[in-house]
Design a protein around this motif. Structure first.
Motif, short mmCIF file in Angstrom:
data_model
loop_
_atom_site.label_atom_id
_atom_site.label_comp_id
_atom_site.label_asym_id
_atom_site.label_seq_id
_atom_site.Cartn_x
_atom_site.Cartn_y
_atom_site.Cartn_z
N CYS A 220 83.80 70.99 -30.61
CA CYS A 220 83.05 71.63 -29.53
C CYS A 220 82.80 70.58 -28.45
CB CYS A 220 81.73 72.17 -30.07
SG CYS A 220 80.70 72.96 -28.82
N ALA A 221 83.39 70.79 -27.27
CA ALA A 221 83.24 69.83 -26.17
C ALA A 221 82.06 70.18 -25.28
CB ALA A 221 84.52 69.76 -25.35
N THR A 222 81.79 71.47 -25.11
CA THR A 222 80.66 71.94 -24.31
C THR A 222 80.12 73.22 -24.93
OG1 THR A 222 82.13 73.22 -22.84
CG2 THR A 222 81.55 70.97 -22.14
N PHE A 223 78.83 73.45 -24.77
CA PHE A 223 78.24 74.73 -25.18
C PHE A 223 78.47 75.77 -24.09
CE2 PHE A 223 75.10 72.45 -28.11
CZ PHE A 223 75.75 72.88 -29.25
N TRP B 203 79.66 65.80 -30.45
CA TRP B 203 79.66 65.40 -29.04
C TRP B 203 78.57 66.11 -28.25
CZ3 TRP B 203 80.69 61.71 -25.94
CH2 TRP B 203 80.75 61.93 -24.56
N VAL B 204 78.39 67.41 -28.47
CA VAL B 204 77.42 68.16 -27.66
C VAL B 204 75.99 67.98 -28.17
CG1 VAL B 204 79.02 69.89 -26.80
CG2 VAL B 204 77.92 70.24 -29.00
N THR B 205 75.82 67.64 -29.44
CA THR B 205 74.46 67.49 -29.97
C THR B 205 73.96 66.05 -29.92
OG1 THR B 205 75.34 67.25 -32.23
CG2 THR B 205 74.69 69.47 -31.51
N GLU B 206 74.89 65.07 -30.04
CA GLU B 206 74.47 63.67 -30.08
C GLU B 206 75.10 62.82 -28.99
OE1 GLU B 206 74.37 61.98 -34.13
OE2 GLU B 206 75.14 63.91 -34.81
N LYS B 207 76.04 63.40 -28.22
CA LYS B 207 76.73 62.69 -27.15
C LYS B 207 77.56 61.51 -27.67
CE LYS B 207 75.05 65.50 -24.16
NZ LYS B 207 75.92 66.61 -23.71
N ILE B 208 77.99 61.60 -28.91
CA ILE B 208 78.90 60.62 -29.48
C ILE B 208 79.97 61.37 -30.27
CG2 ILE B 208 77.31 58.65 -29.58
CD1 ILE B 208 76.74 59.37 -32.47
#
Length: 220
Positions: A159-162, A177-182
């Motif tokens: 998932c890259a973006t919500f 990536w979308v929840t923790e930015k890593i």
């Protein structure tokens, strides 16, 4: 006028040269460790004890093809042929996805995944899962033995973006990536996507192997 044309010609050559350099840059899509395990022919734990540049045949123009050759001491094989891996090859530059920075003093242990070659050899790239053994979580280490393999028929969707969602029950949604930015967050470090009894897949976290109640479709 001639000097102007000469300068323009030089600029064009330089621009084309830079474009060529950019085109050769290595680019890898982020993958969950389970995906890297499933995509690899060989996955081992090993120490690197030597490194040298070697010729590996010739290109179509007759020029020698260079590769880096790492000599390794295999500690454990998690996936691969029924024999030890002694040599690992990679491209000579990171620009073409070569892995050029492994410690060769024989003290540091690595998890190394890649493609199998003949006679106890393998080839690796920057897109493969290669990481210091000490930096891996306990769950990742245990998952190498059975858990990742149990989910190789599942699909991990990043998932890259919500908003994002799965399109089939055989998918697990990877949201680090979308929840923790890593890229490598909690799901990467502590979860495996496991196929259950009805053919669906779900994230599983736990030190022990998945229990029958989980595999028989009980919410994790």
């Amino acid at each position: 006028m001639k000097s102007v044309r000469s300068c323009i010609g030089t600029l064009v050559v330089l621009v084309l040269f830079r474009v060529g350099e950019i085109a050769e840059a290595c680019s890898c899509s982020p993958v969950h460790p389970q995906q890297a395990f499933c995509n690899a022919d060989v996955v081992i734990r090993a120490k690197v004890v030597g490194k040298k540049e070697v010729d590996s045949g010739n290109d179509i123009y007759g020029n020698p093809i260079k590769r880096i050759q790492y000599e390794i001491k295999q500690i454990k094989m998690f996936k691969g042929p029924d024999r030890h891996i002694d040599v690992v090859f990679t491209a000579p530059s990171s620009a073409v996805c070569g892995v050029t920075n492994l410690d060769t003093n024989g003290k540091k242990e690595y998890l190394i995944s890649g493609k199998g070659e003949a006679n106890g050899k393998m080839h690796v790239t920057l897109c493969d899962l290669i990481m210091p053994w000490e930096s891996m979580s306990a769950t990742q280490k245990k998952s190498l033995i059975q858990r990742y393999e149990m989910g190789c028929d599942c699909k991990i969707t990043r998932c890259a973006t919500f908003p994002c969602e799965i399109s089939a029950p055989e998918e697990c949604l990877w949201t680090d990536w979308v929840t923790e930015k890593i890229i490598h967050g909690r799901q990467s470090d502590h979860y495996a996507c496991i196929k259950r009894g009805d053919g669906s897949c779900a994230w599983y976290r736990g030190a022990a192997p998945p229990k029958k109640v989980f595999l028989d479709v009980e919410d994790p």
